[in-house]
Enzyme design. Structure first.
Site, PDB file in Angstrom:
ATOM      1  N   HIS A 645      -2.882 -76.266  67.424  1.00  8.64           N
ATOM      2  CA  HIS A 645      -2.659 -75.075  66.004  1.00  8.64           C
ATOM      3  C   HIS A 645      -3.303 -75.898  64.992  1.00  8.64           C
ATOM      4  O   HIS A 645      -3.146 -77.153  65.503  1.00  8.64           O
ATOM      5  CB  HIS A 645      -1.275 -75.306  65.199  1.00  8.64           C
ATOM      6  CG  HIS A 645      -1.773 -74.265  63.872  1.00  8.64           C
ATOM      7  ND1 HIS A 645      -2.132 -73.185  63.580  1.00  8.64           N
ATOM      8  CD2 HIS A 645      -1.924 -75.115  63.066  1.00  8.64           C
ATOM      9  CE1 HIS A 645      -2.156 -73.143  62.739  1.00  8.64           C
ATOM     10  NE2 HIS A 645      -2.406 -74.524  61.834  1.00  8.64           N
ATOM     11  N   HIS A 698      -2.059 -69.488  52.138  1.00  6.07           N
ATOM     12  CA  HIS A 698      -2.337 -70.691  51.515  1.00  6.07           C
ATOM     13  C   HIS A 698      -2.613 -69.641  49.533  1.00  6.07           C
ATOM     14  O   HIS A 698      -2.925 -70.476  49.145  1.00  6.07           O
ATOM     15  CB  HIS A 698      -3.518 -70.439  50.769  1.00  6.07           C
ATOM     16  CG  HIS A 698      -3.699 -71.334  52.699  1.00  6.07           C
ATOM     17  ND1 HIS A 698      -4.119 -70.979  53.547  1.00  6.07           N
ATOM     18  CD2 HIS A 698      -3.554 -72.957  52.533  1.00  6.07           C
ATOM     19  CE1 HIS A 698      -4.404 -71.519  54.951  1.00  6.07           C
ATOM     20  NE2 HIS A 698      -3.968 -72.928  54.561  1.00  6.07           N
TER      21      HIS A 698
HETATM   22  N1  GLN Z   1       3.520 -76.832  62.593  1.00  3.33           N
HETATM   23  C1  GLN Z   1       2.934 -77.305  60.499  1.00  3.33           C
HETATM   24  C2  GLN Z   1       3.546 -77.228  59.918  1.00  3.33           C
HETATM   25  O1  GLN Z   1       3.914 -75.866  60.589  1.00  3.33           O
HETATM   26  C3  GLN Z   1       1.509 -77.265  60.680  1.00  3.33           C
HETATM   27  C4  GLN Z   1       1.212 -77.945  59.005  1.00  3.33           C
HETATM   28  C5  GLN Z   1      -0.486 -77.841  60.185  1.00  3.33           C
HETATM   29  O2  GLN Z   1      -1.219 -77.029  60.860  1.00  3.33           O
HETATM   30  N2  GLN Z   1      -0.754 -78.108  59.065  1.00  3.33           N
HETATM   31  O3  GLN Z   1       4.441 -77.074  58.968  1.00  3.33           O
HETATM   32 ZN    ZN Z   2      -2.404 -75.432  60.011  1.00  2.00          ZN
END
Ligand code: GLN
Ligand code: ZN
Length: 762
Positions: A645, A698
Site C-alpha cells: 500500500h 482524509h
Molecule cells: N496499514 C496501515 C493502516 O491502515 C497503512 C497506513 C498508511 O498507509 N499510512 O493504517
Molecule cells: Zn496510506
C-alpha cells in the site's frame, strides 16, 4: 571565525506551540494570550542561541504553521475565497492552512506537499490570475524588532522568490513568467524596509536550486536576482541553499554578486568539487553547511575538518562561516529531556541544542592552528573510534551472503495469479480495507494504560482480542471479501515494529514537526537490525480463527521503516534496508506458517526519499529500495498473496519501478486525484493488480453508492476487471466509526452493483 544556523525548531521544546494553537483553535486560548506566548517562546530561543555563541541568529524562522504559508501571507498570495471570509489576519492564515467551516463560510484547506526530501510538509501557495503580489504583512519586520528589543541583532530569514514561484500552483491562465516583475518589486520593498531597520544580513532560502534546473529556470532565477541585487542598499544578501548541491547553476550563483552563499556539504555531494573546479568569489562569505541538520548523530570533527581544510585552500578563511546543512527544524530540540536513554547512548547524539555546542566548538577549533592538540577535538575523535555495541555479525553475514536469487520470487507473477485465483476463489472486484479500523478513545486509553504499567500484558491482550473480534464481525456484516484485524495494537506503523526489533532506540520527547501542529517521533536505528520475536502473528492468527474469509496480515515495509527513522551514519542506507527486510521476511514466513495467506506490506514512505535529482533516482535509491521490498517476499509460497500500500498516487514517473516490486496487489490513494495515475498504469502495461482508493478517508464525508459506482466504472475503462480491487484510500484509524461503517457499506453495495452489471456482459 563565525558560525550560523539556517533556522531553529519552532514547535517548542515540549511542543508548547502545538498545544497553544490547538487550544486557540478550540477557543480555549485568546488571540492575545497566544501572541504573548509565542513572543516568549521566540525570545527564549533567541537568548538560547545568543548564549550558545551563535553569530548569525535567525529571525522569522518561527512560524505558526509553515514557512511557505508565511511567505504567501507576506506576499499577499491569498486566494479570494479566504479573503472573502473576512476573518482577521491570523485566522485567514489558519483558514488557508486547515480550512474553515463556520458562520462566515466553508472553505477547504490549501493543498499540502512534502518539503523536498523531508517528512515536513509545506502549504502550497495558490496564485490566481487576479493575485497581486505585494508586501502585505509586518510580521517579518516585527520579529526583527522584537529580537532587537532584547538586544539581539538577528538575520531575518525568508524563502526566496524563485523557490516560492516554482513551488506555487497557478490556478488561472497566468504562469510564473507573469509574476516575475511583481516578485522583484515585492522583495525590493522588503529590502527597503529591512534597510530602514538597519538589518545587516538577510538570509534568502532558495532550496529549489539543488533540483534539476532547465535553462529557462536559470533564466528566471537570474532575472529575479539581477533585478533584486541592484536594490539591496546596505543589506548583505545571503543566498541559502540546502538538501543538495547547486551544480546546475553554480556559475550563475557565484557571479551574481551575493554577499554570502550558503552551500550544503552534507547532502550536497558536489559542493566541494564545484568550489575546487570553479573557484569562489573573492569577497563573498561562504556559509558552509557541515553540521547535519537532518540527522541526530554527533558531528565527526575529523570529517568536518577535511572539508574545512580543503575549503580554506579556495576561500579566504575569515570568509568561511560554519553553518548547519539545513534548518534544524528537522531534528528534535534537545537531549536533556530524554530521561530514559543512557548517557552512553546520548554521548553519540546531538539534537538541535547539542548541535549549537558543536557549532561553537568547531568555530573555536577552526580558529586554532593547532586544533589537533585540543581536548575538544580529541574527545570528539575518541567518540568515533569507540567500539559500539551495535554490531551483530550474524546479521551482517546474512546480508553479505545474499545472492541474486534471494530477490526473485518464483513462480512468476502470471503463474502466481492463476494459482491464487483458484486458491482464494475471490469474487470479481474483491473488496478490502487498508488495515486499520477507527482507533476509538477506548483503544487509545487501553494502550496508554498498558504502557504506563497500569494493566497487565494479559489484560491488554484480552482487550485487543475483544476489539479484533468486534472488527471481524463488523467486516463480515458489511460484507467485505478480504478482512483485516484492525491494527488496534499499534499507534504508529514504524515504532510498533521497531519496538520488536533489535537495533532500534526510542526517545521520549524527540518530536519533529511534520506539518502544522503535527509532530512525529522517529526512532533511531542504533545497530544492526534483527527480529527479536514474532510481532503480529498472535493477533493475525486469532483474527483468522474467527472467520472463513481470508484475513490480511499487516506489516510495514523495510523502506518505510528506514525512511521514518533516524538512520545510522556508519553503514549505508542500502545495508540498513536489507537488514530490516530480512527481519520482516521472517515475520512473513511465520505468518504463512500460521495460516495467513494474504499479507500486506505497507510502503507508505517509499516515494518520500526519492532523490531530488532524477539522475540519482536509480543509482542512489531505487536500485536498493525496490530490491529490499523484493527480498521481503521472495521466499513466499505461490499461494501467499502479497499486497502493498502507498499513501499517494503521484508515482507516475516510477510506475515501472513500483511494478518491479513484484507484489501481487497494490492499493494507493486515488479518490482525490484525477485518476491520471490509472491512465499511467494503463500506458505502462502495469502488471500488478491494483486497488486505487475509491473513498477518501482524509475527510469525514460519507461517499454515496452512485459516486463510488461511477469511480469504479471509470477505473474499469483503463484497468482489466480481473485486476481491480475495491478499497478505501488509506487506513481508517483516524476516522470515527460513525462515518466509517456507512462508507464501507456503500463501498460494498457499489461494488455489488458493478459486479451485477458486469455479469450481464459476461
Ligand atoms: N496499514 C496501515 C493502516 O491502515 C497503512 C497506513 C498508511 O498507509 N499510512 O493504517
Ligand atoms: Zn496510506
Amino acid at each position: 571565525m563565525k558560525n550560523s544556523i539556517i533556522g531553529y525548531p519552532r514547535i517548542g521544546e515540549l511542543r508548547e506551540l502545538k498545544f497553544w494553537t490547538e487550544d486557540y483553535f478550540k477557543g480555549n486560548l485568546s488571540l492575545e494570550k497566544l501572541q504573548q506566548n509565542v513572543k516568549d517562546l521566540r525570545k527564549n530561543q533567541w537568548k538560547l542561541l545568543e548564549q550558545a555563541g551563535i553569530d548569525f541568529i535567525p529571525s522569522n524562522d518561527f512560524s505558526f504553521y509553515d514557512g511557505m504559508l508565511d511567505m504567501a501571507a507576506l506576499l499577499n498570495v491569498i486566494p479570494d475565497n479566504y479573503k472573502f471570509l473576512g476573518l482577521n489576519k491570523l485566522d485567514t492564515y489558519f483558514a488557508m492552512a486547515r480550512g474553515y467551516q463556520g458562520e462566515k463560510g466553508d472553505v477547504k484547506a490549501l493543498p499540502m506537499k512534502k518539503w523536498f526530501n523531508t517528512n515536513y510538509h509545506y502549504i502550497v501557495p495558490i496564485v490566481e490570475d487576479n493575485t497581486e503580489i505585494k508586501l502585505n504583512s509586518e510580521e517579518l519586520f516585527n520579529q526583527y524588532t522584537e529580537a532587537l528589543e532584547i538586544g539581539i541583532k538577528t538575520k531575518p530569514v525568508i524563502i526566496g522568490g524563485f523557490t516560492f514561484l516554482k513551488l506555487a500552483h497557478y490556478n488561472g491562465t497566468k504562469k510564473i513568467d507573469d509574476f516575475i516583475e511583481d516578485i522583484v518589486k515585492a522583495y525590493g520593498d522588503i529590502f527597503i524596509e529591512l534597510n530602514k531597520l538597519g538589518v545587516e544580513w538577510v538570509q534568502i532560502d532558495e532550496p529549489i536550486l539543488v533540483m534539476d534546473l532547465s535553462e529557462n529556470d536559470i533564466e528566471i532565477f537570474k532575472r529575479i536576482y539581477t533585478g533584486l541585487l541592484k536594490n539591496k542598499g546596505k543589506l548583505n544578501i545571503l543566498i541559502q541553499t540546502y538538501f543538495g548541491d547547486i551544480r546546475d547553476c553554480y556559475g550563475e550563483v557565484t557571479s551574481l554578486g551575493f554577499d554570502g552563499i550558503g552551500l550544503d556539504f552534507v547532502e550536497g555531494k558536489k559542493s566541494l568539487e564545484l568550489i575546487k573546479d570553479m573557484g569562489f568569489p573573492e569577497d563573498t562569505f561562504l556559509f558552509a553547511g557541515i553540521i547535519n541538520g537532518k540527522n541526530i548523530w554527533k558531528n565527526s570533527y575529523e570529517k568536518s575538518f577535511i572539508i574545512l581544510n580543503e575549503l580554506s585552500r579556495h576561500v579566504k578563511k575569515e570568509n568561511i562561516v560554519i553553518n548547519t546543512s539545513c534548518s534544524l527544524l528537522h531534528v528534535p530540540y534537545t537531549l536533556k529531556n530524554e530521561e530514559k536513554l543512557s548517557e552512553d547512548y546520548k554521548s553519540h547524539f546531538a539534537f538541535a541544542e547539542e548541535k549549537l555546542v558543536e557549532l561553537a566548538e568547531l568555530k573555536e577549533l577552526f580558529g586554532d592552528t593547532n586544533y589537533i592538540a585540543s581536548n575538544k577535538y580529541k574527545n570528539n575523535i575518541s567518540l568515533f573510534t569507540k567500539k559500539l555495541n551495535s554490531y551483530n555479525s550474524e546479521v551482517k553475514k546474512k546480508v553479505e551472503n545474499l545472492t541474486e536469487k534471494d530477490f526473485i520470487r518464483l513462480p512468476k507473477f502470471d503463474e502466481r495469479a492463476k494459482i491464487q485465483k483458484d486458491f482464494f476463489k475471490l469474487p470479481l472486484l474483491p473488496t478490502t480495507t487498508i488495515g486499520s479500523f477507527p482507533q476509538t478513545s477506548e483503544v487509545k486509553s487501553t494502550r496508554a494504560k498498558f504502557k504506563r504499567g497500569e494493566i497487565t500484558k494479559e489484560q491488554y491482550v484480552k482487550k485487543l482480542k475483544e476489539k479484533i473480534k468486534e472488527c471481524i464481525e463488523l467486516q463480515e456484516k458489511i460484507g467485505l471479501d478480504v478482512l483485516v484485524h484492525g491494527e488496534f495494537e499499534r499507534n504508529d506503523m514504524v515504532e510498533y515494529f521497531g519496538e520488536n526489533f533489535n537495533g532500534f532506540l526510542f526517545t521520549q520527547r524527540a518530536w519533529v514537526q511534520s506539518y502544522g501542529t503535527r509532530c512525529v517521533k522517529p526512532p533511531i536505528i542504533w545497530g544492526d537490525v534483527s527480529r527479536a520475536k514474532p510481532i503480529t502473528v498472535e493477533y493475525s492468527k486469532y483474527a483468522q480463527s474467527l472467520t472463513s474469509k481470508p484475513v490480511k496480515g499487516m506489516l510495514t515495509g523495510p523502506v518505510t521503516i528506514l525512511n521514518w527513522s533516524f538512520p545510522r551514519e556508519d553503514i549505508s542506507l542500502n545495508e540498513m534496508a536489507f537488514q530490516i527486510a530480512l527481519a520482516i521476511k521472517e515475520e512473513i514466513l511465520d505468518l504463512e506458517a500460521n495460516g495467513i495467506n494474504i499479507i500486506q506490506v505497507d510502503e507508505a514512505a517509499l516515494k518520500e526519499k526519492l532523490p531530488l535529482r532524477k539522475s540519482s533516482w536509480h543509482s542512489e535509491y531505487l536500485d536498493w529500495a525496490i530490491p529490499a521490498f523484493r527480498l521481503v517476499h521472495s521466499s513466499s509460497k505461490a499461494t501467499t498473496q502479497i499486497h502493498t500500500h502507498m499513501c499517494y498516487s503521484e508515482f507516475e514517473e516510477i510506475v515501472k519501478d513500483i511494478d518491479f516490486m513484484d507484489a501481487d496487489v497494490i492499493s494507493f490513494e486515488a479518490s482525490r486525484s484525477n485518476l491520471s495515475i490509472v491512465e499511467a498504469l494503463n500506458k505502462n502495461n502495469f502488471i500488478t493488480a491494483v486497488g486505487p482508493g475509491v473513498y477518501d478517508i482524509h475527510s469525514p464525508r460519507v461517499p454515496g453508492v452512485e459516486e463510488i459506482v461511477k469511480g469504479i466504472n471509470s477505473m474499469l475503462e483503463k484497468i482489466n476487471k480481473e485486476k481491480l480491487w475495491i478499497n478505501p484510500d488509506c487506513g481508517l484509524k483516524t476516522r470515527g466509526e460513525k462515518e466509517t461503517v456507512p462508507s464501507l457499506k456503500n463501498l460494498v453495495e457499489a461494488t455489488k452493483k458493478v459486479r451485477n452489471k458486469l455479469g450481464e456482459y459476461v
